[in-house]
Design a protein around this motif. Sequence first.
Motif, PDB file in Angstrom:
ATOM      1  N   ASP A 148       0.780  -1.368  -0.026  1.00 58.99           N
ATOM      2  CA  ASP A 148       0.201   0.128  -0.099  1.00 58.99           C
ATOM      3  C   ASP A 148       0.732   1.191   0.097  1.00 58.99           C
ATOM      4  N   TYR A 149       1.872   1.260   0.325  1.00 62.59           N
ATOM      5  CA  TYR A 149       2.707   2.355   0.732  1.00 62.59           C
ATOM      6  C   TYR A 149       4.200   2.553  -0.185  1.00 62.59           C
ATOM      7  N   ILE A 150       4.505   3.799  -0.603  1.00 61.68           N
ATOM      8  CA  ILE A 150       5.888   4.018  -0.855  1.00 61.68           C
ATOM      9  C   ILE A 150       6.477   5.023   0.280  1.00 61.68           C
ATOM     10  N   VAL A 151       7.830   4.615   0.744  1.00 63.10           N
ATOM     11  CA  VAL A 151       8.256   5.501   1.546  1.00 63.10           C
ATOM     12  C   VAL A 151       9.623   6.158   0.785  1.00 63.10           C
ATOM     13  N   THR A 152       9.882   7.281   1.166  1.00 65.41           N
ATOM     14  CA  THR A 152      11.257   7.867   0.394  1.00 65.41           C
ATOM     15  C   THR A 152      12.164   8.686   1.279  1.00 65.41           C
ATOM     16  N   CYS A 153      13.649   8.621   1.203  1.00 59.83           N
ATOM     17  CA  CYS A 153      14.311   9.539   1.791  1.00 59.83           C
ATOM     18  C   CYS A 153      15.206  10.516   0.467  1.00 59.83           C
ATOM     19  N   GLY A 154      15.200  11.570   0.709  1.00 66.07           N
ATOM     20  CA  GLY A 154      16.011  12.166  -0.541  1.00 66.07           C
ATOM     21  C   GLY A 154      16.160  13.680  -0.207  1.00 66.07           C
ATOM     22  N   GLY A 155      16.546  14.494  -1.113  1.00 68.71           N
ATOM     23  CA  GLY A 155      16.906  15.849  -0.628  1.00 68.71           C
ATOM     24  C   GLY A 155      17.064  16.698  -2.034  1.00 68.71           C
ATOM     25  N   SER A 156      17.811  17.703  -1.701  1.00 71.34           N
ATOM     26  CA  SER A 156      18.293  18.531  -2.996  1.00 71.34           C
ATOM     27  C   SER A 156      19.810  19.060  -2.915  1.00 71.34           C
ATOM     28  N   TYR A 157      19.993  19.707  -4.149  1.00 63.55           N
ATOM     29  CA  TYR A 157      21.391  19.936  -4.322  1.00 63.55           C
ATOM     30  C   TYR A 157      21.709  21.342  -3.940  1.00 63.55           C
ATOM     31  N   LYS A 158      22.692  21.549  -3.158  1.00 64.72           N
ATOM     32  CA  LYS A 158      23.184  23.119  -3.036  1.00 64.72           C
ATOM     33  C   LYS A 158      24.290  23.136  -3.872  1.00 64.72           C
ATOM     34  N   GLN A 159      24.404  24.472  -4.640  1.00 59.00           N
ATOM     35  CA  GLN A 159      25.374  24.631  -5.347  1.00 59.00           C
ATOM     36  C   GLN A 159      26.627  25.144  -4.330  1.00 59.00           C
ATOM     37  N   GLN A 160      27.623  24.591  -4.723  1.00 59.12           N
ATOM     38  CA  GLN A 160      28.967  25.039  -4.030  1.00 59.12           C
ATOM     39  C   GLN A 160      30.035  25.587  -4.892  1.00 59.12           C
ATOM     40  N   GLY A 161      29.914  26.884  -5.364  1.00 62.21           N
ATOM     41  CA  GLY A 161      30.743  27.250  -6.368  1.00 62.21           C
ATOM     42  C   GLY A 161      30.332  26.602  -7.830  1.00 62.21           C
ATOM     43  N   PRO A 162      31.161  26.899  -8.654  1.00 62.14           N
ATOM     44  CA  PRO A 162      30.816  26.453  -9.984  1.00 62.14           C
ATOM     45  C   PRO A 162      31.197  24.935 -10.368  1.00 62.14           C
ATOM     46  N   GLY A 163      30.453  24.081 -10.841  1.00 64.08           N
ATOM     47  CA  GLY A 163      30.710  22.782 -11.055  1.00 64.08           C
ATOM     48  C   GLY A 163      30.676  21.848  -9.746  1.00 64.08           C
ATOM     49  N   SER A 164      30.437  22.212  -8.735  1.00 66.62           N
ATOM     50  CA  SER A 164      30.210  21.368  -7.481  1.00 66.62           C
ATOM     51  C   SER A 164      29.100  21.494  -6.622  1.00 66.62           C
TER      52      SER A 164
END
Lengths: 442, 121
Positions: free
Chosen positions: A182-198
């Motif tokens: 019945d359920y889906i559970v997820t862990c995740g997030g977002s990306y934080k820019q740390q200068g160009p390319g990283s």
Amino acid sequence: GVVGLQPATALAFDPQAELLWAGDWKGRVASFANRELRRYTAFKIQIDPTEGPVQQFLFHEKGVIVLGRRVVHMAMRRGPVLWNIRHEGMKDLRCMSFTSKGASEILVAGWQDTMFVIDVVKGEVTKQVPAPHHYKIMKRGRYICAATETGRIDIVNPTTFKVEKEWQAHQSYINDMDASGDYIVTCGGSYKQQGPGSSSRVPDPYVNVYDLRNMTSIQPMPFPPLAAYVRLHPRMLTTTIVSSQQGQMHVVDIMNPNTTNIRYAHLQASINLFEIASSGRALVIADNDRNIALWGSPSDGIQFTNIGAPITFPEPEEPAPHVDWSVDAPLSTVGMPYYYGTMLFSAWPADIISDAGAPPPQVDPALLATLNKTEFGYFGPNKTGLRRNQIEDTRASKASNKLQAPKFLSERARDGPVTDSHVDQETLAQDAAESLKPEPPP
Amino acid sequence: EQQYWLAREIENGRIARNVMKLSVILERGDLGSQSNWSEVGDRFQLKLFRDYVFHRVDASGKPDLGLGHMLSCMSKLDAGVDEQIMLTSRDNETVFVITYRELRGMFERAFNELMKFSKSP
């Protein structure tokens, strides 16, 4: 128990045997038996260790299915292979799931545009399906739930493999996912820019929940220490176990997310893999320092499966009786074990024809000339035009054979030049004797 | 007395045929798919069984030439008993648990395949 081995890349409890399975980055697999995690069997899924890590395990009554980047392997739990599938379209496989046909069919996918449908019993690719997206995790609930690399879950029909619904579970990425009926559970997030390319990952402080019956997302479960791993409890249908990267674990009810039960795993390094057994009575945590820690209640007894039948190991063999290599020692000293109603392996098929008594094949002197001579004999490439060890019909080729059987003197005289009246009888006799000797090398 | 010699000869013949069958099957590498015999192939355990019987070493790595072990293993294979043994590859990265009965079935399949090839036109 703690077991040191190569850093695991995949870990799973066997739902049908008291085994924990681990795979590593070279494509090696090992199983560990019972709560002591005693090493049981081991095998490789690929010959080339650089082809990539073991990605995932699935379990069938006949054995274990192991996914590599370029190969799908099925082996008996006791080790020997059942099948090993390679296909040129298998370039970067990451995940797999059973389909609507129970445990007899799987769908494999990855960071590639094609998915493969495999018949588990026959060990064959039965169909290729275009992949709507590239997938990194698959879990089978009511549907096949497939996590993409962009934080989205595709809810895939397990019969048609068409996407029924899409759900953006997290902004940029999904770190872990579990699904049940019945359920889906997820862990995740977002990306934080740390200068160009990283950029760096910023995990979300909650677990997202999706209701597969109503096809709608429901209230997330808060997890302030930042959720990294989540598993649905296999027996308690709305209970989840959530863990942070550092090992803070909460037992949370989806229906009542504000009451939690908190545990701490004391780890040397951050968590790498996190799994729960199908019995719900064992939990395993692998850290980045190559430790695998088994969790459970010592009083209730740690058990991986609902059956709980322990794995048995081969008995140490009884010492065999001493038998001399001497000519007199009878080989019958070691008798047969008890057997009944079975054909012995030593029974030789009756319809194999054995040819005996043909003259032995001879080495062609012209061929010897092409070989290099050494003190132990001759060597060089095979220029006979025959296969290695090919049988020669020494009876049939007798007529055309340059090496003829020695002749009687009378025959020689008849064959010899009749006009020559000065036949030296002594030379003739010598020739005859010479022809009886084996052919000398030229 | 005569019975003893008869039994002995029957036994010798049986052992000789076993060894010949194994030798016919193993390390050919010319029929069927080569990959069957590789580390991920379904014939790999047959090679490991040969090593288990004939290539034993003691703790210091010295070859162990005990005939008793070889004879007893061959007899158990011949009868296909249900006893489990552990087969290990040279690099120790493959460990199989398998019965003599299963091994005999696998050897028989390999031999029958050779028979089939030998009779095909």
